[in-house]
Design an enzyme around this catalytic site. Structure first.
Site, PDB file in Angstrom:
ATOM      1  N   ASP A  66       0.814  -1.225   0.138  1.00 43.11           N
ATOM      2  CA  ASP A  66       0.137   0.078  -0.154  1.00 43.11           C
ATOM      3  C   ASP A  66       0.682   1.245  -0.084  1.00 43.11           C
ATOM      4  OD1 ASP A  66       0.952  -0.405   2.520  1.00 43.11           O
ATOM      5  OD2 ASP A  66      -1.053  -0.529   3.502  1.00 43.11           O
ATOM      6  N   HIS A 136      -7.360  -4.595  10.162  1.00 41.22           N
ATOM      7  CA  HIS A 136      -7.096  -4.407   8.848  1.00 41.22           C
ATOM      8  C   HIS A 136      -5.764  -4.814   8.478  1.00 41.22           C
ATOM      9  CE1 HIS A 136      -5.051  -0.017   9.617  1.00 41.22           C
ATOM     10  NE2 HIS A 136      -4.200  -0.853   8.994  1.00 41.22           N
TER      11      HIS A 136
HETATM   12  C1  GLP Z   1      -0.645   0.516   8.733  1.00 47.46           C
HETATM   13  C2  GLP Z   1      -0.245  -0.346   7.493  1.00 47.46           C
HETATM   14  C3  GLP Z   1      -0.338  -1.654   7.702  1.00 47.46           C
HETATM   15  C4  GLP Z   1       0.364  -1.989   8.939  1.00 47.46           C
HETATM   16  C5  GLP Z   1      -0.582  -1.350  10.000  1.00 47.46           C
HETATM   17  C6  GLP Z   1      -0.015  -1.676  11.391  1.00 47.46           C
HETATM   18  O1  GLP Z   1      -1.959   0.791   8.514  1.00 47.46           O
HETATM   19  N1  GLP Z   1      -1.111   0.190   6.173  1.00 47.46           N
HETATM   20  O2  GLP Z   1       0.101  -2.521   6.616  1.00 47.46           O
HETATM   21  O3  GLP Z   1       0.006  -3.464   9.156  1.00 47.46           O
HETATM   22  O4  GLP Z   1      -0.245   0.299   9.671  1.00 47.46           O
HETATM   23  O5  GLP Z   1       1.222  -0.755  11.656  1.00 47.46           O
HETATM   24  P1  GLP Z   1       1.957  -0.975  12.979  1.00 47.46           P
HETATM   25  O6  GLP Z   1       2.772  -2.317  12.313  1.00 47.46           O
HETATM   26  O7  GLP Z   1       2.919   0.025  13.066  1.00 47.46           O
HETATM   27  O8  GLP Z   1       1.210  -1.587  14.149  1.00 47.46           O
END
Ligand code: GLP
Length: 241
Positions: A66, A136
């Protein structure tokens, strides 16, 4: 589904082993990559392994999940910038074989071209995922159809709030993103989902032990034939089975 529960350091090492085995077997593998704080430990291990000559990405291809709409690759909060800084510049991958959706030129009409690009490269061999607190994956927010390909999404307040720590203020957090869809992710031959920290405990329980529902996008992984969850003890603490 395989579930590995260990310290955050150990799950990074164990996941890195999966990359080592894949690339030893298939040097030109297609890697689906993710951003966020969760994969940072894994990316550090892979960088060190590459420097030590234990793994090579020289023939590999990569596709990121993304990107924020409105940020170009030079913006320090763009996912392209994140990948260059945290992985690509530390390994021997050919930068022209790394793909991150374009945050400037992408729109609803051309977004699914990204899936065609992935298909032309042979499809993703190993897809890495983090998870949002609302379940998500990529930026597929709750309610995203399981049949979705790469598309433009409006970010939920919860996601914008969770990600605002990287920006000066909430107003600077983009409102939209381009994300591979659920179907794009499910097409990968193998999937790794990593989760670290207590704030992921509920969504991990819902993902692994709850019903398969579009309200918890990651729950679709229960239907994938080859998925491994790498969880630290905090993220796994509500699991009962
Ligand atoms: C964002 C990304 C995701 C990721 C999520 C969690 O929203 N688009 O791909 O998994 O954050 O992030 P973190 O690993 O910093 O908790």
């Amino acid at each position: 589904m395989k579930v590995v529960i260990d310290t955050s350091e150990n799950i990074a090492r164990l996941a890195a082993q999966q990359y080592k085995e894949l690339l030893a077997d298939k040097p030109d593998a297609v890697l689906g990559l993710a951003t966020g704080s969760t994969p940072l430990g894994l990316y550090a291990v892979l960088s060190n392994m590459c420097k030590a000559g234990e793994i090579s990405f020289a023939k590999a291809h990569s596709f990121n999940l993304d990107e924020y709409i409105g940020l170009d690759g030079n913006h320090d909060q763009s996912y392209r910038y994140f990948m260059n800084e945290n992985l690509f510049r530390n390994i021997d991958i050919n930068i022209s074989e790394t793909h991150v959706p374009d945050g400037i030129s992408s729109n609803q009409q051309n977004a699914a071209d990204y899936d065609k690009l992935i298909e032309e490269a042979g499809g993703i061999d190993l897809q890495l995922l983090g998870i949002g607190v609302n379940g998500h994956i990529g930026f597929n927010e709750p309610g995203t159809p399981f049949g979705s390909l790469t598309h433009i999404v409006e970010l939920t307040d919860s996601t914008r709030q969770a990600n605002k720590r990287f920006f000066q203020s909430i107003d600077e957090v983009p409102t939209h993103a381009i994300s591979m869809g659920i179907k794009s992710v499910m097409h990968a031959r193998s999937v790794i989902l990593m989760a670290i920290g207590e704030n992921k405990a509920q969504c991990i329980k819902d993902t692994l032990e709850g019903p398969v529902t579009e309200q918890v996008p990651a729950s679709v992984l229960q239907l994938h034939p080859d998925v491994t969850f790498y969880l630290d003890h905090d993220a796994a603490k509500l699991l009962t089975k």
